[in-house]
Structure formats: C-alpha cells, structure tokens
Write a protein that holds these residues in place. Structure first.
Motif, PDB file in Angstrom:
ATOM      1  N   ASP A   1     -20.348   9.837 -18.822  1.00  0.00           N
ATOM      2  CA  ASP A   1     -20.371   8.185 -19.385  1.00  0.00           C
ATOM      3  C   ASP A   1     -20.203   8.848 -21.274  1.00  0.00           C
ATOM      4  OD1 ASP A   1     -21.137   6.851 -16.842  1.00  0.00           O
ATOM      5  OD2 ASP A   1     -23.207   7.341 -17.090  1.00  0.00           O
ATOM      6  N   LEU A   2     -20.337  10.126 -21.352  1.00  0.00           N
ATOM      7  CA  LEU A   2     -20.457   9.850 -22.524  1.00  0.00           C
ATOM      8  C   LEU A   2     -19.226  10.223 -23.061  1.00  0.00           C
ATOM      9  CD1 LEU A   2     -21.376  10.793 -25.632  1.00  0.00           C
ATOM     10  CD2 LEU A   2     -20.692  13.728 -24.668  1.00  0.00           C
ATOM     11  N   LEU A   3     -18.512   9.966 -22.436  1.00  0.00           N
ATOM     12  CA  LEU A   3     -16.263  10.646 -22.778  1.00  0.00           C
ATOM     13  C   LEU A   3     -16.185   8.954 -22.705  1.00  0.00           C
ATOM     14  CD1 LEU A   3     -14.696  12.793 -20.615  1.00  0.00           C
ATOM     15  CD2 LEU A   3     -14.534  13.138 -22.961  1.00  0.00           C
ATOM     16  N   LEU A   4     -17.249   7.960 -21.861  1.00  0.00           N
ATOM     17  CA  LEU A   4     -16.414   6.281 -21.379  1.00  0.00           C
ATOM     18  C   LEU A   4     -17.273   5.684 -22.806  1.00  0.00           C
ATOM     19  CD1 LEU A   4     -16.929   6.258 -17.611  1.00  0.00           C
ATOM     20  CD2 LEU A   4     -14.910   6.117 -19.021  1.00  0.00           C
ATOM     21  N   ASP A   5     -17.975   6.254 -23.187  1.00  0.00           N
ATOM     22  CA  ASP A   5     -19.056   5.314 -23.828  1.00  0.00           C
ATOM     23  C   ASP A   5     -18.030   5.683 -25.414  1.00  0.00           C
ATOM     24  OD1 ASP A   5     -21.183   3.804 -25.707  1.00  0.00           O
ATOM     25  OD2 ASP A   5     -21.792   5.916 -26.655  1.00  0.00           O
TER      26      ASP A   5
ATOM     27  N   PHE B   1     -13.896  14.846 -12.563  1.00  0.00           N
ATOM     28  CA  PHE B   1     -14.481  15.426 -13.621  1.00  0.00           C
ATOM     29  C   PHE B   1     -15.587  15.889 -13.818  1.00  0.00           C
ATOM     30  CE2 PHE B   1     -11.190  13.117 -15.282  1.00  0.00           C
ATOM     31  CZ  PHE B   1     -10.607  13.446 -16.776  1.00  0.00           C
ATOM     32  N   GLU B   2     -15.885  15.348 -12.293  1.00  0.00           N
ATOM     33  CA  GLU B   2     -17.671  15.322 -11.439  1.00  0.00           C
ATOM     34  C   GLU B   2     -17.442  17.245 -11.394  1.00  0.00           C
ATOM     35  OE1 GLU B   2     -18.022  12.975  -8.200  1.00  0.00           O
ATOM     36  OE2 GLU B   2     -18.622  11.549 -10.022  1.00  0.00           O
ATOM     37  N   ALA B   3     -16.284  17.624 -11.073  1.00  0.00           N
ATOM     38  CA  ALA B   3     -16.239  19.138 -10.550  1.00  0.00           C
ATOM     39  C   ALA B   3     -16.732  20.195 -11.918  1.00  0.00           C
ATOM     40  CB  ALA B   3     -14.797  18.977  -9.681  1.00  0.00           C
ATOM     41  N   GLY B   4     -15.348  19.525 -13.140  1.00  0.00           N
ATOM     42  CA  GLY B   4     -15.531  19.485 -14.180  1.00  0.00           C
ATOM     43  C   GLY B   4     -17.397  20.772 -14.703  1.00  0.00           C
ATOM     44  N   MET B   5     -18.777  19.963 -13.757  1.00  0.00           N
ATOM     45  CA  MET B   5     -19.326  20.265 -13.723  1.00  0.00           C
ATOM     46  C   MET B   5     -19.871  21.707 -13.871  1.00  0.00           C
ATOM     47  SD  MET B   5     -20.968  16.813 -13.567  1.00  0.00           S
ATOM     48  CE  MET B   5     -20.505  15.082 -14.110  1.00  0.00           C
TER      49      MET B   5
ATOM     50  N   VAL C   1     -16.825  17.756 -25.544  1.00  0.00           N
ATOM     51  CA  VAL C   1     -16.716  17.430 -24.109  1.00  0.00           C
ATOM     52  C   VAL C   1     -15.528  17.684 -22.897  1.00  0.00           C
ATOM     53  CG1 VAL C   1     -17.321  15.114 -22.743  1.00  0.00           C
ATOM     54  CG2 VAL C   1     -18.432  15.504 -25.281  1.00  0.00           C
ATOM     55  N   LEU C   2     -14.240  17.519 -23.322  1.00  0.00           N
ATOM     56  CA  LEU C   2     -13.086  17.541 -21.981  1.00  0.00           C
ATOM     57  C   LEU C   2     -13.030  19.252 -22.463  1.00  0.00           C
ATOM     58  CD1 LEU C   2     -10.809  14.668 -23.732  1.00  0.00           C
ATOM     59  CD2 LEU C   2     -11.658  15.609 -21.167  1.00  0.00           C
TER      60      LEU C   2
ATOM     61  N   ILE D   1     -10.069   8.989 -15.427  1.00  0.00           N
ATOM     62  CA  ILE D   1     -11.777   8.301 -14.909  1.00  0.00           C
ATOM     63  C   ILE D   1     -11.684   8.028 -13.726  1.00  0.00           C
ATOM     64  CG2 ILE D   1     -14.220   8.314 -15.518  1.00  0.00           C
ATOM     65  CD1 ILE D   1     -13.697   9.610 -18.261  1.00  0.00           C
ATOM     66  N   LYS D   2     -11.340   6.728 -14.096  1.00  0.00           N
ATOM     67  CA  LYS D   2     -11.058   6.182 -13.037  1.00  0.00           C
ATOM     68  C   LYS D   2     -10.249   6.343 -11.795  1.00  0.00           C
ATOM     69  CE  LYS D   2      -8.500   1.876 -12.630  1.00  0.00           C
ATOM     70  NZ  LYS D   2      -7.347   0.462 -13.095  1.00  0.00           N
ATOM     71  N   TYR D   3      -9.139   6.698 -11.709  1.00  0.00           N
ATOM     72  CA  TYR D   3      -8.450   7.700 -10.483  1.00  0.00           C
ATOM     73  C   TYR D   3      -8.873   8.533  -9.988  1.00  0.00           C
ATOM     74  CZ  TYR D   3      -5.160   3.896 -11.537  1.00  0.00           C
ATOM     75  OH  TYR D   3      -4.619   2.566 -11.774  1.00  0.00           O
ATOM     76  N   PHE D   4      -9.850   9.857 -10.829  1.00  0.00           N
ATOM     77  CA  PHE D   4      -9.838  11.099 -10.716  1.00  0.00           C
ATOM     78  C   PHE D   4     -10.709  11.334 -11.593  1.00  0.00           C
ATOM     79  CE2 PHE D   4      -5.139  11.069 -10.708  1.00  0.00           C
ATOM     80  CZ  PHE D   4      -5.032  11.352  -9.848  1.00  0.00           C
ATOM     81  N   ARG D   5     -12.198  10.651 -10.694  1.00  0.00           N
ATOM     82  CA  ARG D   5     -13.711  11.059 -10.988  1.00  0.00           C
ATOM     83  C   ARG D   5     -14.046  12.050 -10.828  1.00  0.00           C
ATOM     84  NH1 ARG D   5     -17.135   6.933 -13.779  1.00  0.00           N
ATOM     85  NH2 ARG D   5     -19.450   8.258 -14.017  1.00  0.00           N
ATOM     86  N   GLU D   6     -13.714  12.695  -9.416  1.00  0.00           N
ATOM     87  CA  GLU D   6     -13.931  13.436  -8.700  1.00  0.00           C
ATOM     88  C   GLU D   6     -13.519  15.197  -9.626  1.00  0.00           C
ATOM     89  OE1 GLU D   6     -10.883  12.733  -6.885  1.00  0.00           O
ATOM     90  OE2 GLU D   6     -12.216  11.424  -7.424  1.00  0.00           O
TER      91      GLU D   6
END
Length: 450
Positions: free
Chosen positions: A376-380, A412-416, A361-362, A405-410
């Motif tokens: 969400d898949l990573l966190l789960d 990870f979102e950019a990775g989409m 996933v990463l 993800i806690k500090y730099f969620r944006e």
C-alpha cells in the motif's frame, strides 16, 4: 496459427550493405532522392505530404509529426530551429543508435527535408555523449553531405541553405525530455522547463523550434520518395507506417525487427525464434521500462498506439524486453526504480523524493524484509508522483511498479518473508555467466534496507 506478418525493412533495408554508413552507399540505394523531390515542392507541400502520411513521433509519445511541425507560428523574420533528439536512454531501447551507426545519412537527409519544410536554416542533432563512435560517424556523414552540396549554401541549386551541428550531451537520461534537452543545448543544466510556452513557440534560444526523435526524422525521406499513400499502406489506419521493434532479454534471437505498426508480440517472437529454449513468457514491456508491463495474455495485442493504450500500457519506444518465468518481478522493478531515482534531475519534489522512497521500499521487499504495509505504501507513493511531477520521468517511474503489483501482487507479498534471490535464483535468469559478486547482492540489499 496465422503466418507471421512479413517484416517491412525500410530504414534497415540496407544496413547490411558494404560500408552502409557512407554517402556513396546511401546514394547507391536511392539516398537523397527524397530531398530532390522535396526541393521541387513548396515547403508547405512537403509539410502536407508528411501530415497526410500519418507519420507519428517515434520517440514515445506518438504525436502526429506533420501537425507538430504546423504548430510553429508564422515566420517573423527571425530564426527557427530543428533539434533532433538522439539522446536515446530508455532502458531496453536500442533503435536510434543502430540507425545512426548503419545509416547516418538517412538522418541527415531527413533533417534537411524537415528543415526545408519548417523554414529552418540551422539544425542540431543532440547525441548521447557516451556513444562516441556514433558521434564520429554522424560528424563524418555531415562532412560528406557538405562536400556533396547537400548542406551549406544554395543546396542543389535550390536557393535554400542549411547548416547542421552535431552536439554531444553529457549522458543524462533527463535530457531525453525535450525541454531539458534544449536547456542542455544552450549550455544550461539539463532540467525540464515549465510549459507553456511550448518549444514550437519558444524553444531553442526562445525561438520557434521543432524537436523530433531520430527514427521520426529518418522516416521522412522515404515518405518523400514513396509518397504518403505508400507509407499509409503499412501499419494501421491511425498508426501508419513502419517501425523498429527492439527485442531483448529472454528471446532466442534478440535484435531489431522493422515491421508495420500493428504487428503482435506473438508474430515478432515467431520471427525471433521464440522465448529462449525450455522457458515460457512471464512478462514484457511494450515500450521500454517506463511503460506499464504486459503479460502472456497480451501476446496478441496489436502493437500500435491505440491498441496498446486500450490494453493499459503505451507503445513508447517499442523496446520489447522479454522476461521468462525465471525472473523475479520484484527484482526487475527494483532495478528500473534505482535507475529512475538515479536519473531524476531533482527539480521537483514528487520525483526527487518519491523515487528515492520507492527505491527503499522495493529494496526491502527484494531482500525479503518487507512489511504488510509496504504494498500500500508503494501504491500510495506512486499515486503522489503520478501527474504531479514536473515532467514525464516521475510518471514513467511509477508505471512498472503499479502494473507489476496489478499482475504479480503475490510476489510482492512474498517479499515480506522470503528474498527474491531465494524464490528466483539469479543464475537461472541470467543470460551471462553468474559471478559470486552478484550472488552477494541480497546481503547488500538487506543492509541497505535498514
């Protein structure tokens, strides 16, 4: 701003002495004075001295050392062992190998004192196999100690006898876990054991065993020389003494900084010349890559076990990896996860399967081909590994992901939609000349993600 806390060179005080690794140099600077004082005491008094000093394990967990020694059951006439964990493998951690290179006799002396305190007659030093130069230096140090009468029969006329064996591992990260280390030392495949029984009851060869880290054991001679009150004069009330802090990454003067526990990263950076010129701190690890990351808001968090724990991470091995604003958090966490997936021993399903899927996933997110469900898949997946793996490797693998993800969620979102190599060109964060082969990494990841 307050003046930087002065460093506390104890273990590293004579690393720059001429031929510091020799017995002659070590004795010239007070070496084996602690052993002489220990042998003049009853073993129980030595144990009490270490317990009163407040020394805690320097390998990551921070468990009180004297208390750990006291867990051994009463002597039953059979053997008991000391095993020194010198399998330093945590990414960013580089304190034990310099200690063994520059001052191997401090480890040998500490091993003798510890063995005397716990009633051990045969100690083992388990060294990571790749560091052949360290193994040779340790073997030579043991030879010198035997020749001088510090090892063997009737040490210094005390009636106490001890043998030390230097054992080379085969280079497996999992063998840093104490029970996997014991299996490896016995000639078995290095995999964690089910606990209980704990090593103190049934360790090496199913006998009572103490397993301690290099820095922990090397700190013991100083405690016997200076006394427990001297040791407690450094550090904090619950995290006493000195410790080696390994600064690496985007810092002006990387290296080992020995300071009292409780020093802050801001103070250490002042001593190390700060983050590299023209850049600013983005995130850092307080205890190696298996501890939750911190950001610039944690610059003034005291680096002791309680304060770092209260802030949401662990002091661990005090491997302070420094990353500036040019670094992609997603890329960094992906590299760490690839390491943990590779080093998983495969014994338990949560770690074996979980780290594999975290890596997939990463890689997808790093290549800019993530999906809206991936975070969400990573966190789960992390939630299904945490607390369910056979040993701490699984837990450690989840820490950088969940904290990032806690500090730099944006990011990870950019990775989409955007590759990390576009958002954060690797040549900007690289400390070394960037090569075209590395530049093709994004394309490789894109292929792997499918």
């Amino acid at each position: 701003m307050a003046a930087p806390t002065p460093l506390a060179p104890v273990l590293s005080a004579h690393w720059d002495a001429r031929r510091s690794w020799t017995l002659a140099s070590y004795e010239q600077h007070g070496g084996y004075e602690g052993l002489r004082r220990a042998l003049a005491l009853d073993p129980s008094e030595v144990l009490t001295t270490v317990k009163d000093s407040g020394l805690r394990g320097r390998g990551g967990a921070g468990f009180p050392t004297g208390m750990k020694w006291s867990f051994l059951p009463a002597p039953d006439g059979g053997p008991r062992y000391l095993v020194v964990n010198a399998d330093e493998s945590e990414p960013g951690t580089c304190k034990d190998i310099p200690t063994m290179l520059a001052s191997p006799q401090s480890l040998v002396e500490g091993s003798i004192i510890t063995s005397y305190a716990i009633g051990c007659r045969h100690a083992f030093i388990y060294v990571r196999g790749e560091v052949l130069h360290v193994i040779r230096r340790l073997q030579r140090a043991v030879e010198e100690a035997y020749a001088a009468g510090y090892l063997g029969e009737d040490i210094l006329g005390s009636g106490y006898s001890l043998d030390i064996t230097v054992h080379a591992g085969a280079g497996a990260y999992i063998c840093g876990e104490e029970t996997a280390l014991l299996d490896s030392l016995e000639g078995l495949r290095g995999q964690p054991r089910l606990k209980p029984p704990f090593p103190a009851v049934a360790g090496l060869y199913a006998r009572p065993t103490v397993v301690n880290n290099v820095e922990t054991i090397a700190s013991v001679p100083g405690i016997l020389r200076g006394g427990s009150a001297w040791f407690r004069s450094m550090g904090t009330e619950k995290s006493a003494g000195h410790g080696l802090f390994s600064l690496s990454g985007h810092v002006t003067r990387p290296g080992q900084y020995e300071a009292p526990l409780g020093i802050t990263l801001r103070q250490l950076l002042d001593l190390a010349g700060g983050v590299r010129a023209g850049h600013e701190l983005k995130f850092w690890t307080p205890g190696g890559s298996s501890t939750p990351i911190f950001t610039a808001e944690h610059l003034d968090t005291p680096l002791d076990y309680e304060s770092v724990g209260a802030a949401g991470s662990m002091l661990g091995t005090r491997a302070l990896q420094i990353f500036d604003e040019t670094t992609s958090v997603v890329r960094c966490v992906t590299r760490w996860t690839e390491f943990y997936a590779h080093e998983s021993c495969g014994k338990c399903t949560p770690c074996r399967e979980g780290t594999f899927w975290l890596k997939q996933v990463l890689r997808r997110l790093e290549a800019g081909q993530g999906t809206p469900q991936d975070i969400d898949l990573l966190l789960d997946t992390c939630d299904n590994i945490l607390g369910r793996a056979f040993c701490a490797l699984g837990d450690g693998a989840t820490s950088p992901i969940t904290s990032a993800i806690k500090y730099f969620r944006e990011e990870f979102e950019a990775g989409m939609h955007t590759p990390a190599s576009v958002l954060f060109p690797p040549e900007r964060s690289s400390l070394f000349p960037y090569t075209p082969r590395e530049a093709g990494r994004g394309a490789q990841l894109a292929g792997a993600a499918h």
